[in-house]
Write an enzyme that holds these catalytic residues in place. Structure first.
Site, PDB file in Angstrom:
ATOM      1  N   SER A 110       0.842  -1.199   0.000  1.00 61.63           N
ATOM      2  CA  SER A 110       0.000   0.000   0.000  1.00 61.63           C
ATOM      3  C   SER A 110       0.877   1.248   0.000  1.00 61.63           C
ATOM      4  CB  SER A 110      -0.933  -0.019   1.203  1.00 61.63           C
ATOM      5  OG  SER A 110      -0.227   0.362   2.345  1.00 61.63           O
ATOM      6  N   CYS A 111       0.235   2.368  -0.220  1.00 64.98           N
ATOM      7  CA  CYS A 111       0.884   3.681  -0.256  1.00 64.98           C
ATOM      8  C   CYS A 111       1.753   3.849   0.991  1.00 64.98           C
ATOM      9  CB  CYS A 111      -0.197   4.750  -0.290  1.00 64.98           C
ATOM     10  SG  CYS A 111       0.392   6.434  -0.167  1.00 64.98           S
ATOM     11  N   PRO A 112       2.979   4.335   0.910  1.00 69.24           N
ATOM     12  CA  PRO A 112       3.643   4.886  -0.287  1.00 69.24           C
ATOM     13  C   PRO A 112       4.597   3.896  -0.950  1.00 69.24           C
ATOM     14  CG  PRO A 112       4.907   5.471   1.640  1.00 69.24           C
ATOM     15  CD  PRO A 112       3.805   4.547   2.114  1.00 69.24           C
TER      16      PRO A 112
END
Lengths: 79, 158
Positions: free
Chosen positions: A16-18
């Site tokens: 997931s982000c980042p």
């Protein structure tokens, strides 16, 4: 799009982000100008994030496609 | 990169809570991945994040936090045990979404060269010594942060 020949494939599925853009950046740093990175991600946010990333860093997004739940990006190292 | 585009991200971290510790690390690592420089200035309760062994033990309070998915009235949220419970729940949501642990993001930030600056004045106020803080950070004051932030930077506070 899949006729593009990638010099390196980076699988960021499940991240997931980042992390997808951080790993993309690290992979690109190790590549030569002109080479193509195929980056695979499952984070839907990466569609917008990769576009923003190439805009800011001056790299070139050749194209993107969806394979089931995966997003596939072809990025050429422009500089 | 266009010339007028900001080259730096300067973040002030003032809350030593689980929810408020994440955005500075996510944004600063993303900034470096976007060819920017990044610095986080940890001041007041934000300094807690830099204490040795603390980063994965930060908590989130359900009190006065109406956005928590766990809907409980403040009068119950203030009872002993409710903050640890909310923290366990939030950590499990983060794990399920495969968000890295804060210690992993901290390590990534340090690897990528994000400047982590501990506030000297906060250390004096709270009686925190340099050896209480993790290795590889800078200690500085307002001027250290402002000098960095004064050059073509986006500034944010959490």
């Amino acid at each position: 799009m899949s006729d593009l020949k990638a010099d390196l494939t980076l699988d960021n599925s499940g991240l997931s982000c980042p992390m997808p853009i951080i790993k993309t950046k690290k992979a690109m740093d190790g590549m030569k100008v002109g080479e193509i990175l195929k980056m695979v991600a499952t984070d839907p946010g990466s569609v917008s994030d990769i576009q923003a990333w190439v805009k800011k860093t001056g790299q070139e997004l050749l194209g993107q496609e969806t394979e089931g739940e995966k997003f596939v990006f072809y990025i050429r190292k422009a500089k | 990169m266009p010339e007028e585009s900001a080259k730096r991200l300067a973040i002030i971290s003032t809350h030593g809570t689980l929810d408020m510790a994440y955005p500075p690390f996510i944004l600063s690592t993303a900034a470096v991945a976007m060819d920017m420089e990044a610095a986080i200035f940890f001041t007041f309760f934000g300094l807690e994040i830099l204490k040795k062994g603390r980063i994965d033990k930060l908590k989130v309070s359900p009190v006065a936090n109406p956005a928590m998915p766990m809907k409980i009235p403040n009068i119950i949220a203030m009872l002993p045990g409710m903050t640890p419970l909310a923290t366990i729940m939030m950590n499990s949501w983060m794990r399920k979404a495969k968000v890295p642990k804060l210690s992993e993001l901290l390590e990534t930030a340090q690897d990528m060269g994000v400047r982590l600056i501990g506030c000297q004045m906060t250390m004096d106020v709270m009686g925190v010594k340099k050896e209480d803080l993790i290795d590889g950070i800078e200690i500085g004051g307002a001027a250290t942060f402002l000098e960095f932030a004064s050059q073509n930077a986006i500034t944010l506070s959490f």
